[in-house]
Design a protein around this motif. Structure first.
Motif, PDB file in Angstrom:
ATOM      1  N   ARG A  47       0.851  -1.024  -0.030  1.00  0.00           N
ATOM      2  CA  ARG A  47      -0.133  -0.057   0.051  1.00  0.00           C
ATOM      3  C   ARG A  47       0.851   1.244   0.004  1.00  0.00           C
ATOM      4  NH1 ARG A  47      -1.180  -2.718   4.449  1.00  0.00           N
ATOM      5  NH2 ARG A  47      -0.911  -0.922   5.794  1.00  0.00           N
ATOM      6  N   ILE A  48       0.583   2.433  -0.722  1.00  0.00           N
ATOM      7  CA  ILE A  48       1.436   3.429  -0.868  1.00  0.00           C
ATOM      8  C   ILE A  48       0.605   4.483   0.047  1.00  0.00           C
ATOM      9  CG2 ILE A  48       2.379   5.143  -2.198  1.00  0.00           C
ATOM     10  CD1 ILE A  48       3.488   2.274  -2.619  1.00  0.00           C
ATOM     11  N   VAL A  49       0.986   5.040   1.157  1.00  0.00           N
ATOM     12  CA  VAL A  49       0.177   5.603   2.072  1.00  0.00           C
ATOM     13  C   VAL A  49       1.117   7.050   2.389  1.00  0.00           C
ATOM     14  CG1 VAL A  49      -0.971   3.619   2.971  1.00  0.00           C
ATOM     15  CG2 VAL A  49       1.073   4.590   4.076  1.00  0.00           C
ATOM     16  N   GLU A  50       0.446   7.822   3.111  1.00  0.00           N
ATOM     17  CA  GLU A  50       1.224   9.145   3.622  1.00  0.00           C
ATOM     18  C   GLU A  50       0.910   9.014   5.114  1.00  0.00           C
ATOM     19  OE1 GLU A  50       2.515  11.896   2.855  1.00  0.00           O
ATOM     20  OE2 GLU A  50       2.438  11.836   0.697  1.00  0.00           O
ATOM     21  N   ILE A  51       2.005   9.096   6.129  1.00  0.00           N
ATOM     22  CA  ILE A  51       1.921   9.204   7.588  1.00  0.00           C
ATOM     23  C   ILE A  51       2.462  10.153   8.064  1.00  0.00           C
ATOM     24  CG2 ILE A  51       2.320   6.387   7.135  1.00  0.00           C
ATOM     25  CD1 ILE A  51       4.944   7.085   8.500  1.00  0.00           C
ATOM     26  N   GLN A  52       1.921  10.216   9.321  1.00  0.00           N
ATOM     27  CA  GLN A  52       2.317  11.561   9.777  1.00  0.00           C
ATOM     28  C   GLN A  52       3.390  11.266  10.865  1.00  0.00           C
ATOM     29  OE1 GLN A  52       0.779  14.712   9.762  1.00  0.00           O
ATOM     30  NE2 GLN A  52      -0.401  13.550   8.100  1.00  0.00           N
ATOM     31  N   PRO A  53       4.313  12.285  11.257  1.00  0.00           N
ATOM     32  CA  PRO A  53       5.466  11.820  11.985  1.00  0.00           C
ATOM     33  C   PRO A  53       5.199  11.348  13.406  1.00  0.00           C
ATOM     34  CG  PRO A  53       5.436  14.384  11.829  1.00  0.00           C
ATOM     35  CD  PRO A  53       4.100  13.673  10.938  1.00  0.00           C
ATOM     36  N   PHE A  54       6.197  10.503  14.032  1.00  0.00           N
ATOM     37  CA  PHE A  54       5.831  10.137  15.420  1.00  0.00           C
ATOM     38  C   PHE A  54       7.000   9.758  16.009  1.00  0.00           C
ATOM     39  CE2 PHE A  54       5.613   6.425  12.770  1.00  0.00           C
ATOM     40  CZ  PHE A  54       6.383   5.330  13.251  1.00  0.00           C
TER      41      PHE A  54
ATOM     42  N   GLN B  24      14.520   3.339  31.308  1.00  0.00           N
ATOM     43  CA  GLN B  24      15.922   3.406  31.452  1.00  0.00           C
ATOM     44  C   GLN B  24      16.608   2.608  30.453  1.00  0.00           C
ATOM     45  OE1 GLN B  24      16.951   2.110  35.455  1.00  0.00           O
ATOM     46  NE2 GLN B  24      19.282   2.742  35.101  1.00  0.00           N
ATOM     47  N   GLY B  25      17.682   3.330  30.101  1.00  0.00           N
ATOM     48  CA  GLY B  25      18.459   2.558  28.812  1.00  0.00           C
ATOM     49  C   GLY B  25      17.974   2.694  27.573  1.00  0.00           C
ATOM     50  N   THR B  26      16.894   3.465  27.262  1.00  0.00           N
ATOM     51  CA  THR B  26      16.187   3.858  25.948  1.00  0.00           C
ATOM     52  C   THR B  26      16.916   5.112  25.429  1.00  0.00           C
ATOM     53  OG1 THR B  26      14.311   4.874  26.765  1.00  0.00           O
ATOM     54  CG2 THR B  26      14.311   2.492  26.719  1.00  0.00           C
ATOM     55  N   LEU B  27      16.514   5.119  23.984  1.00  0.00           N
ATOM     56  CA  LEU B  27      16.750   6.392  23.247  1.00  0.00           C
ATOM     57  C   LEU B  27      15.185   6.949  22.613  1.00  0.00           C
ATOM     58  CD1 LEU B  27      19.789   5.173  20.871  1.00  0.00           C
ATOM     59  CD2 LEU B  27      19.949   6.382  22.925  1.00  0.00           C
ATOM     60  N   GLU B  28      15.091   8.032  22.335  1.00  0.00           N
ATOM     61  CA  GLU B  28      14.032   8.141  21.624  1.00  0.00           C
ATOM     62  C   GLU B  28      14.233   8.711  20.049  1.00  0.00           C
ATOM     63  OE1 GLU B  28      10.867  12.099  22.075  1.00  0.00           O
ATOM     64  OE2 GLU B  28      10.929  10.324  23.599  1.00  0.00           O
ATOM     65  N   LEU B  29      13.557   8.183  19.095  1.00  0.00           N
ATOM     66  CA  LEU B  29      14.115   8.314  17.640  1.00  0.00           C
ATOM     67  C   LEU B  29      12.540   9.023  17.018  1.00  0.00           C
ATOM     68  CD1 LEU B  29      14.931   4.594  16.713  1.00  0.00           C
ATOM     69  CD2 LEU B  29      16.456   6.608  17.285  1.00  0.00           C
ATOM     70  N   ASP B  30      12.888  10.031  16.368  1.00  0.00           N
ATOM     71  CA  ASP B  30      11.634  10.776  15.558  1.00  0.00           C
ATOM     72  C   ASP B  30      11.477  10.248  14.112  1.00  0.00           C
ATOM     73  OD1 ASP B  30      11.353  12.603  17.757  1.00  0.00           O
ATOM     74  OD2 ASP B  30      13.006  13.721  17.212  1.00  0.00           O
ATOM     75  N   VAL B  31      10.503   9.549  13.966  1.00  0.00           N
ATOM     76  CA  VAL B  31      10.322   8.960  12.419  1.00  0.00           C
ATOM     77  C   VAL B  31       9.593  10.074  11.740  1.00  0.00           C
ATOM     78  CG1 VAL B  31       9.384   7.243  11.222  1.00  0.00           C
ATOM     79  CG2 VAL B  31      10.158   6.670  13.516  1.00  0.00           C
ATOM     80  N   ALA B  32       9.993  10.414  10.456  1.00  0.00           N
ATOM     81  CA  ALA B  32       9.548  11.264   9.622  1.00  0.00           C
ATOM     82  C   ALA B  32       8.334  11.027   9.048  1.00  0.00           C
ATOM     83  CB  ALA B  32      10.655  11.879   8.572  1.00  0.00           C
ATOM     84  N   GLY B  33       7.436  11.896   8.934  1.00  0.00           N
ATOM     85  CA  GLY B  33       6.121  11.587   8.150  1.00  0.00           C
ATOM     86  C   GLY B  33       6.609  11.505   6.597  1.00  0.00           C
ATOM     87  N   GLY B  34       5.590  11.454   5.918  1.00  0.00           N
ATOM     88  CA  GLY B  34       5.562  11.374   4.135  1.00  0.00           C
ATOM     89  C   GLY B  34       5.123  10.229   3.730  1.00  0.00           C
TER      90      GLY B  34
END
Length: 275
Positions: free
Chosen positions: A128-135, A200-210
């Motif tokens: 499926r080709i979709v547009e997603i919002q950043p999260f 604890q021990g985690t990172l935060e990743l920002d996933v781009a929308g598009g």
């Protein structure tokens, strides 16, 4: 008789004797090659030495039996030629990087090795080709060279529920190519809005929308789930992209599923640019 027929005869022999002693000389005799030529041809055809293939197949069959009943793990392993519990535990941990008891308790999906076959049915997955919002995702950084082994530890140790504070949520495996170090960076975690537990021990990743292509792996049994995921990735890279009219966009690629759903299908998201 061509080499494929000879190797298939050996595979038949191995499968029939997984619970018995199998040695290189017997395999070579079945193939009709000398031991030297058999070893070379088998490795070229299967991608493993005969000893490695036999070991992986035995561990895979034991893994299936562990989940199918209440039999003692040591007894199951003994039936497949492991002469002590310690030898089996060592071999299982070397293969999957978790203990057999952790696997039995978690019942997570493993990368199992099915019987080798030359012929495979045509395989395809329509995205499926979709547009997603950043999260955002709250993730652990992979400490394994082989991501399925990191998934084993993540699932067996209940890290999803640890992050979510006990809630059942979808898990995300995120990858990106590290050009500076020429390696794949991989992470596993959950969406940050659900990270209400111990982070604890985690990172935060920002996933781009598009724009993304979303591939849902065909549902299969637990035994071949991880193999099906790898097969889908291979199809995406080798077949779909060269014929798609799209190219991969830089950014995170990710796969998501819920282990506890027992659906044994996942969604793979890949960011796109039109050619």
């Amino acid at each position: 008789m061509d080499y494929q027929e000879r190797i298939e005869k050996v595979i038949d022999y191995i499968e029939e004797n997984l619970r018995y002693e199998i040695n290189l000389a017997d395999c070579a005799r079945v193939s009709g090659y000398s031991p030297y030529h058999f070893l070379r041809i088998f490795r070229d055809a299967v991608g493993l030495t005969p000893a490695d293939y036999i070991r992986k197949r035995r561990i895979s069959e034991i893994s299936k039996e562990i989940l199918r009943g209440n039999q003692n793990i040591s007894l199951i392993a003994f039936r497949y030629g492991f002469n002590s519990k310690e030898n089996f535990v060592r071999a299982f941990k070397m293969e999957h990087h978790i203990l057999p008891t952790e696997y039995k308790a978690a019942q997570n999906s493993l990368k199992l090795y099915e019987r080798f076959r030359f012929e495979e049915k045509d395989f395809s997955v329509a995205p499926r080709i979709v547009e997603i919002q950043p999260f955002s995702l709250t993730v652990y950084e992979c400490d394994e060279e082989f991501p399925p082994n990191f998934w084993n530890k993540y699932n067996a140790r209940g890290l999803s529920r640890k992050l979510s504070g006990g809630r059942e949520v979808w898990d995300y495996g995120v990858s990106s190519w590290n050009h500076e170090e020429n390696r794949l960076d991989y992470y596993i975690g959950i969406r940050s809005e659900y990270a209400a537990g111990d982070i604890q021990g985690t990172l935060e990743l920002d996933v781009a929308g598009g724009l993304y292509a979303v591939f849902s792996t065909p549902a299969v049994s637990q035994d071949v789930f991880v193999t099906q995921i790898r097969r889908t990735w291979d199809y995406i890279k080798r077949v779909w992209f060269p014929n798609s009219g799209y190219e991969r966009k830089s950014g995170y690629e990710f796969e998501c599923y819920c282990e506890k759903s027992r659906l044994f299908s996942e969604d793979i998201y890949i960011p796109l640019d039109k050619k």
